[in-house]
Design an enzyme around this catalytic site. Structure first.
Site, PDB file in Angstrom:
ATOM      1  N   ARG A  53       0.864  -1.180   0.000  1.00  0.00           N
ATOM      2  CA  ARG A  53       0.000   0.000   0.000  1.00  0.00           C
ATOM      3  C   ARG A  53       0.896   1.224   0.000  1.00  0.00           C
ATOM      4  O   ARG A  53       2.113   1.110   0.076  1.00  0.00           O
ATOM      5  CB  ARG A  53      -1.004  -0.013   1.175  1.00  0.00           C
ATOM      6  CG  ARG A  53      -0.658  -0.873   2.325  1.00  0.00           C
ATOM      7  CD  ARG A  53      -0.074  -0.245   3.562  1.00  0.00           C
ATOM      8  NE  ARG A  53      -0.151   1.172   3.601  1.00  0.00           N
ATOM      9  CZ  ARG A  53       0.876   1.947   3.793  1.00  0.00           C
ATOM     10  NH1 ARG A  53       2.080   1.448   3.956  1.00  0.00           N
ATOM     11  NH2 ARG A  53       0.733   3.255   3.827  1.00  0.00           N
ATOM     12  N   GLY A  54       0.246   2.406  -0.071  1.00  0.00           N
ATOM     13  CA  GLY A  54       1.023   3.642  -0.219  1.00  0.00           C
ATOM     14  C   GLY A  54       1.131   3.959  -1.709  1.00  0.00           C
ATOM     15  O   GLY A  54       1.491   3.082  -2.515  1.00  0.00           O
ATOM     16  N   ALA A  55       0.796   5.205  -2.063  1.00  0.00           N
ATOM     17  CA  ALA A  55       0.660   5.561  -3.480  1.00  0.00           C
ATOM     18  C   ALA A  55       1.889   5.198  -4.334  1.00  0.00           C
ATOM     19  O   ALA A  55       1.759   4.534  -5.366  1.00  0.00           O
ATOM     20  CB  ALA A  55       0.318   7.045  -3.597  1.00  0.00           C
ATOM     21  N   GLN A 203      -2.451   2.271   9.793  1.00  0.00           N
ATOM     22  CA  GLN A 203      -1.153   2.457   9.132  1.00  0.00           C
ATOM     23  C   GLN A 203      -0.141   3.125  10.056  1.00  0.00           C
ATOM     24  O   GLN A 203       1.063   3.042   9.844  1.00  0.00           O
ATOM     25  CB  GLN A 203      -1.316   3.289   7.854  1.00  0.00           C
ATOM     26  CG  GLN A 203      -1.909   2.546   6.674  1.00  0.00           C
ATOM     27  CD  GLN A 203      -3.411   2.686   6.599  1.00  0.00           C
ATOM     28  OE1 GLN A 203      -4.083   2.938   7.602  1.00  0.00           O
ATOM     29  NE2 GLN A 203      -3.973   2.528   5.426  1.00  0.00           N
ATOM     30  N   ASP A 243      -1.983  10.919  -1.960  1.00  0.00           N
ATOM     31  CA  ASP A 243      -2.237   9.900  -2.980  1.00  0.00           C
ATOM     32  C   ASP A 243      -2.567  10.523  -4.331  1.00  0.00           C
ATOM     33  O   ASP A 243      -2.501   9.858  -5.356  1.00  0.00           O
ATOM     34  CB  ASP A 243      -3.396   8.993  -2.536  1.00  0.00           C
ATOM     35  CG  ASP A 243      -2.938   8.094  -1.406  1.00  0.00           C
ATOM     36  OD1 ASP A 243      -2.861   8.569  -0.261  1.00  0.00           O
ATOM     37  OD2 ASP A 243      -2.620   6.922  -1.670  1.00  0.00           O
ATOM     38  N   ASN A 253      -5.421  12.493   0.671  1.00  0.00           N
ATOM     39  CA  ASN A 253      -4.583  11.581   1.467  1.00  0.00           C
ATOM     40  C   ASN A 253      -5.487  10.777   2.404  1.00  0.00           C
ATOM     41  O   ASN A 253      -6.712  10.939   2.407  1.00  0.00           O
ATOM     42  CB  ASN A 253      -3.535  12.392   2.242  1.00  0.00           C
ATOM     43  CG  ASN A 253      -2.487  11.510   2.891  1.00  0.00           C
ATOM     44  OD1 ASN A 253      -1.936  10.628   2.251  1.00  0.00           O
ATOM     45  ND2 ASN A 253      -2.222  11.706   4.169  1.00  0.00           N
ATOM     46  N   LYS A 254      -4.894   9.960   3.202  1.00  0.00           N
ATOM     47  CA  LYS A 254      -5.630   9.057   4.095  1.00  0.00           C
ATOM     48  C   LYS A 254      -6.692   9.799   4.893  1.00  0.00           C
ATOM     49  O   LYS A 254      -6.482  10.918   5.352  1.00  0.00           O
ATOM     50  CB  LYS A 254      -4.622   8.376   5.028  1.00  0.00           C
ATOM     51  CG  LYS A 254      -5.168   7.347   5.982  1.00  0.00           C
ATOM     52  CD  LYS A 254      -6.010   6.294   5.321  1.00  0.00           C
ATOM     53  CE  LYS A 254      -5.302   5.539   4.218  1.00  0.00           C
ATOM     54  NZ  LYS A 254      -6.233   4.724   3.386  1.00  0.00           N
TER      55      LYS A 254
END
Ligand code: MRU
Length: 368
Positions: A53-55, A203, A243, A253-254
């Protein structure tokens, strides 16, 4: 970066030259497990199920997914089929499309019999580039931390709040928001990080794990604590990742990032967003109206992973049976709340003018 003194990247190719190996991020921080991706479909599952995960990392694994696809079948039909499967895995992070478009363009022009080898080379190039971009973000962001440290009394830490995991686990190495923190720690600056837990997927535990592995002082906090800390002067600056960044500098973002930005504004705390340029989507202007927000299974909200008293990893229900859960994975922070964007080329204002000036060469996507 290191885990137990050993250097890792989040993704690499196995010795056989084609299997793609990743760290299983659903098991971290409790277990360190490597998963072998042997097919394009498995790479797609890894992205969809958040094994990675993570852009930036999603983009790199997608590029390797295309390479795995070309190993299966180098035809035009399969190239298109791989693109179609991988692009559907997650909707919000634009790095996915960026990496797939770049790979598709190159492979389409490559003679059929060379497609597999070129696709692997290209994925490796995208991975190496990500490492460089993230390290540069760290160097530019370090300057901000240095300036704040210079105003502190001797021994007083620079307190930085971050949300989600935008560290090396979200990229190939270094991270985005955490990269300046690693650089500051390396430079001997006394930094302390407030780590938002980041429900529902937690996360923040990955961030704590990373920082702990590197000896960076940090404190894990519940998602609602940041505003209180800012009101009491306990946060010198916020740095988060993104992201997708729009042409006018909005960032997606998150989930929960927006509320941190509002609290930062109200308390005059600088709020920075760290991003590599593949996160910029010049085709999108107003992030709130235009960016698709991923909604995930309600079970991620009603349940949580933890370690039980026998040391076993358990998936535990925390909600009344049958409760309807909403699981929105991202939100948009409008550019007016952002102090600056930390990019690989330097720091710029979160405005259309500043982004266009810094990335003029990237505004027109290369045509096939
Ligand atoms: O759902 P995730 O874990 O993929 O979301 C990750 C984030 O929101 C990060 O902050 C973002 O990708 C920027 S990081 C490098």
């Amino acid at each position: 970066m290191n885990i137990n003194g050993k250097h890792y990247r989040t993704v690499w190719v196995a010795e056989n030259g084609y299997t793609v190996e990743i760290l299983d991020q659903t098991k971290l921080p409790f277990e360190l497990e490597v998963i072998q991706l042997t097919s394009m479909k498995l790479a797609a599952t890894a992205i969809r199920e958040m094994w990675v995960r993570g852009a930036p990392l999603i983009g790199v694994v997608a590029a390797y997914g295309m390479a795995l696809g070309m190993k299966e079948d180098q035809s035009d039909e399969h190239l298109q089929a791989c693109y179609n499967v991988l692009i559907e895995t997650r909707p919000t992070a634009i790095n996915l499309k960026w990496a797939l478009d770049r790979t598709f363009r190159v492979i389409k022009k490559t003679p059929i019999e060379q497609r597999q080898s070129i696709a692997y080379l290209l994925a490796a190039e995208i991975a190496d580039e990500d490492v460089k971009l993230c390290e540069s973000i760290g160097e530019h962001g370090l300057e901000i931390i240095k300036q704040i440290a210079a105003k502190k009394a001797v021994g007083e830490p620079v307190n930085i709040l971050t949300h989600c995991n935008a560290g090396w686990l979200a990229t190939v190495d270094w991270g985005t928001a955490i990269s300046p923190i690693y650089k500051a720690h390396e430079a001997g600056i006394n930094v302390h990080v407030w780590v938002d837990e980041t429900r529902p997927r937690n996360q923040g535990l990955l961030t704590s794990f990373e920082l702990g592995s590197h000896g960076v002082p940090h404190t894990l906090i519940a998602d609602n604590v940041g505003g209180h800390l800012m009101q009491h002067g306990e946060v010198d600056l916020c740095i988060v990742g993104t992201d997708r960044t729009t042409a006018k500098g909005d960032v997606c973002n998150k989930i929960g990032t927006y509320l941190k930005a509002l609290a930062a504004k109200d308390n005059n705390v600088p709020f920075y967003v760290a991003l590599p340029s593949p996160t910029i989507d010049f085709t999108v202007y107003d992030g709130v109206k235009e960016i698709p927000i991923e909604q995930r299974s309600g079970e991620e909200q009603s349940h949580v992973f933890g370690i039980d008293p026998d040391g076993k990893r358990s998936w535990v229900n925390t909600a009344p049976k049958g409760t309807k859960c909403g699981n929105y994975a991202f939100d948009v922070t409008p550019s007016k709340y952002i102090t600056g964007l930390i990019t690989e080329r330097g720091i710029c204002d979160a405005t259309e003018e500043a982004l266009s000036a810094m990335f003029a060469d990237l505004k027109e996507p290369e045509m096939a």
